[in-house]
Every structure is written in C-alpha cells, then in structure tokens.
Design an enzyme around this catalytic site. Sequence first.
Site, PDB file in Angstrom:
ATOM      1  N   TYR A 253      -0.987  12.768   6.816  1.00 63.31           N
ATOM      2  CA  TYR A 253      -0.383  11.574   7.838  1.00 63.31           C
ATOM      3  C   TYR A 253       0.978  11.702   7.962  1.00 63.31           C
ATOM      4  O   TYR A 253       1.807  11.869   7.051  1.00 63.31           O
ATOM      5  CB  TYR A 253      -0.911  10.257   7.176  1.00 63.31           C
ATOM      6  CG  TYR A 253      -2.208   9.568   7.355  1.00 63.31           C
ATOM      7  CD1 TYR A 253      -2.925  10.328   8.304  1.00 63.31           C
ATOM      8  CD2 TYR A 253      -2.605   8.580   6.512  1.00 63.31           C
ATOM      9  CE1 TYR A 253      -4.282   9.782   8.210  1.00 63.31           C
ATOM     10  CE2 TYR A 253      -3.730   8.113   6.566  1.00 63.31           C
ATOM     11  CZ  TYR A 253      -4.862   8.584   7.556  1.00 63.31           C
ATOM     12  OH  TYR A 253      -5.906   8.050   7.592  1.00 63.31           O
TER      13      TYR A 253
ATOM     14  N   GLU B 243     -13.886  -1.388   6.742  1.00 62.77           N
ATOM     15  CA  GLU B 243     -13.650   0.246   5.964  1.00 62.77           C
ATOM     16  C   GLU B 243     -15.122   0.256   5.149  1.00 62.77           C
ATOM     17  O   GLU B 243     -15.629  -0.801   4.458  1.00 62.77           O
ATOM     18  CB  GLU B 243     -12.652   0.228   4.940  1.00 62.77           C
ATOM     19  CG  GLU B 243     -12.495   1.625   4.411  1.00 62.77           C
ATOM     20  CD  GLU B 243     -11.384   1.673   3.546  1.00 62.77           C
ATOM     21  OE1 GLU B 243     -10.067   1.469   4.086  1.00 62.77           O
ATOM     22  OE2 GLU B 243     -11.273   2.254   2.327  1.00 62.77           O
TER      23      GLU B 243
ATOM     24  N   TYR C 261       0.818  -1.182   0.097  1.00 64.25           N
ATOM     25  CA  TYR C 261       0.026  -0.003   0.016  1.00 64.25           C
ATOM     26  C   TYR C 261       0.849   1.091  -0.006  1.00 64.25           C
ATOM     27  O   TYR C 261       0.674   2.216  -0.700  1.00 64.25           O
ATOM     28  CB  TYR C 261      -0.935   0.040   1.197  1.00 64.25           C
ATOM     29  CG  TYR C 261      -1.709   1.291   1.400  1.00 64.25           C
ATOM     30  CD1 TYR C 261      -2.690   1.827   0.236  1.00 64.25           C
ATOM     31  CD2 TYR C 261      -1.589   1.990   2.446  1.00 64.25           C
ATOM     32  CE1 TYR C 261      -3.415   2.974   0.486  1.00 64.25           C
ATOM     33  CE2 TYR C 261      -2.472   3.161   2.603  1.00 64.25           C
ATOM     34  CZ  TYR C 261      -3.225   3.656   1.584  1.00 64.25           C
ATOM     35  OH  TYR C 261      -3.826   4.781   1.689  1.00 64.25           O
TER      36      TYR C 261
HETATM   37  C1  3EB Z   1      -7.607   5.639   5.831  1.00 66.50           C
HETATM   38  O1  3EB Z   1      -8.428   6.403   6.304  1.00 66.50           O
HETATM   39  C2  3EB Z   1      -8.157   4.494   5.568  1.00 66.50           C
HETATM   40  O2  3EB Z   1      -5.368   5.485  -0.147  1.00 66.50           O
HETATM   41  O3  3EB Z   1      -6.976   6.174  -1.386  1.00 66.50           O
HETATM   42  C3  3EB Z   1      -9.346   5.021   2.875  1.00 66.50           C
HETATM   43  C4  3EB Z   1      -9.474   5.700   1.738  1.00 66.50           C
HETATM   44  C5  3EB Z   1      -7.863   4.614   2.964  1.00 66.50           C
HETATM   45  C6  3EB Z   1      -8.826   6.092   0.752  1.00 66.50           C
HETATM   46  C7  3EB Z   1      -6.574   5.645  -0.250  1.00 66.50           C
HETATM   47  C8  3EB Z   1      -7.156   4.852   1.930  1.00 66.50           C
HETATM   48  C9  3EB Z   1      -7.546   5.527   0.766  1.00 66.50           C
HETATM   49  O4  3EB Z   1      -6.315   6.111   5.941  1.00 66.50           O
HETATM   50  C10 3EB Z   1      -7.420   3.834   4.373  1.00 66.50           C
END
Ligand code: 3EB
Length: 334
Positions: free
Chosen positions: A200, A320, A140
């Site tokens: 993040y 999710e 990822y």
């Molecule tokens: C998160 O909130 C969960 O990498 O496009 C949610 C929606 C998540 C989109 C992306 C990843 C993505 O981090 C993961």
Amino acid sequence: MTLQLLLSPAAVSRGTGRELGGARLGGGAPAVDWPEQAISAPLLGSTADSLRETWLADGPVSAGVSEGIAWRRAGDLLYGVVELAEAGFAGAGIPPLQAASRAAYDRIFRLLDAQGLPCLWRVWNYLADINGETHGLERYRQFNIGRQDAFLDYRRGTTGNVPAACAIGLAGGPLSIAFLAGPQPAVPVENPRQVSAYHYPAEYGPRSPTFSRGALVHPPGQEILFVSGTASIVGHRTVHPGDVAGQCRESLANIAAVVAEANRVARSGDFSPGELVHRVYVREAADFPAVRAAFAELAGEAPGTVFVQADICRADLLVEIEAMAVHPLAPTGR
Ligand code: 3EB
C-alpha cells in the site's frame, strides 16, 4: 494431527481436552480453560448472545503461558492468545498502542522460535477505537508500525510470505491478538484485483500493513484456506463509499478472486465458494439488513456465517468479510 473448527453456543463450555484454542464472539459467556480470544462485540441476527469457535485437535494437547501468551500445542500446531493493556506501554515517547503491538508480536515470535514452530499462518487482531486519532496518527496506523517493527526485529520478511490476518476495531478492551502457527511456511495468496496490502502507498499510513490476502496452510493430512479480512478495496482505493450493499458485493468479489488464486496452487483440489465459513463485520448495526440481503444474494445460505458489529480499519469501510475452509489432503500429497 488434524484440526476441526466447531461453532457452538458459548453456553457449552466444558472441554474435552482436545481444544487447541478459539474465539468467543459476543458477550457474557463463561470462561474456558483453553486459549480463547474474547471478541466483545454484538452479534447481529443471532438468537444467541454469544458464540464459541473452537479448533479441535485429534490428539493430545500441551499448554503453557509464555510472556503473557496463553497457548496450546497439538503435534506441530500451536494456537495462542495474547491480550495487552495499552496503559502498560505508556510513557515511552511513542504511542502506547504502537509499543504494545510491537511487544505482542515480539513475544509471539519468541514463543514460535522457542517452540520450533516458526511459521505464523493466521493472525486475528482486535483493538479498541481503531479509527481514533492520537499522537497525530490514526490508531490502526500506529498498530501497523508496531506490527511491522516486530517483523523487522525478528528478521522476518514484511512482504510476500506474511500471514493471513484481520484487524478489527472493538468498542474497548485491550489489544488482543490470536494466532495459529506451524512448522512449515504457509503458501501466501494475493488478490490480483488489489494491491498487496504490504505494498500500500504511504497515503494509508507510514508503514504498510503486514499481511497476505490469504494463505493455504497444511496441518498433516489437511489443507486449510484462510481468506484474510476482505473489504471493498480495488487497487488500493476504497470503492462504493457510503454504499454498504455495494461494499458487501465488492468484498465477496474480492474473496472469490482470492479463492481462484488459491485454487491455482491448492494441493487438495479446488475450494468452492459454497464451502467457505464466513465472518462478516458490519460497522453500523443499522446496516445489518442490507448487508445480510447483499450477502445472501451472492453467497446464499452459507451455513456458519456469523455477523458481528465492529469497526473496520478505514473510516470509509462499512463492512469486512473473512472466510475459511478445511480440506482433507490425500496421504501422498503434502
Ligand atoms: C484492507 O484490505 C482491509 O491489517 O491485518 C484486512 C485484513 C484489513 C487484515 C490487517 C487489514 C488487515 O486493507 C483491512
């Protein structure tokens, strides 16, 4: 040019010529002649083996294939699907998934520029073995590097006005990316309970994910709310590890927060939780009863909800949920 989302058994595959594109969830269904993203993952609690989600336009569509992207266009709306086998990107000295991700988004941005529809509204990302580690990095995280590189390649911002999205792991298959694009920017929506994903900290990977928590987009005469894939994250941390029901409730609380934020700027009136159509990804099929119960507690019947067994982008996330709703827009508003 308005859009309508149709949910149907995948056995129904004859087109009317008004299909812009869509997705097929589950397995073993006939092919169609519009761009359809194959999401090969088991459906949970469904009597059908496969389901079809189709965006219908109310006017004529044109179609093409550009650099491997199958697309259709209706008025100023464009939907496309690109599938790339990672093997084709081996040998460049960088992880093949990273290279494929960059190439896929580079191609998408070239197509959008060529079509004069530069704004990416919503992206659906699927990749095999999302939590697997190769080249010393979780896959990822490799995807996030390639995706962000492409945004930088095409001088697109990597914060703020970025598309709503999901990124989900499947058992196998190519990198698969579907997208909806239009002429004017989406109105991005963030979640005050969460750090924006594009901010993040580095503990989640060398490059932040490039997506917004939600987006309001405006086909002529409509307002569509897309709530991105939403998990049990508060701030930037996973909460309720090992507790799938708790994760499900936290995800729904996060969706409620995104909807409330969206309603501050919505032009078509408030979106209510009851009108959302949900797609729920559950990591372990054995957790499905607990997820269904926790979901029903808070969301009730929620017609149109589809439960799918798939992997989530952090190893400690068990569920999710993504959601969307379509509103008509008064002719005077834009
Ligand atoms: C998160 O909130 C969960 O990498 O496009 C949610 C929606 C998540 C989109 C992306 C990843 C993505 O981090 C993961």
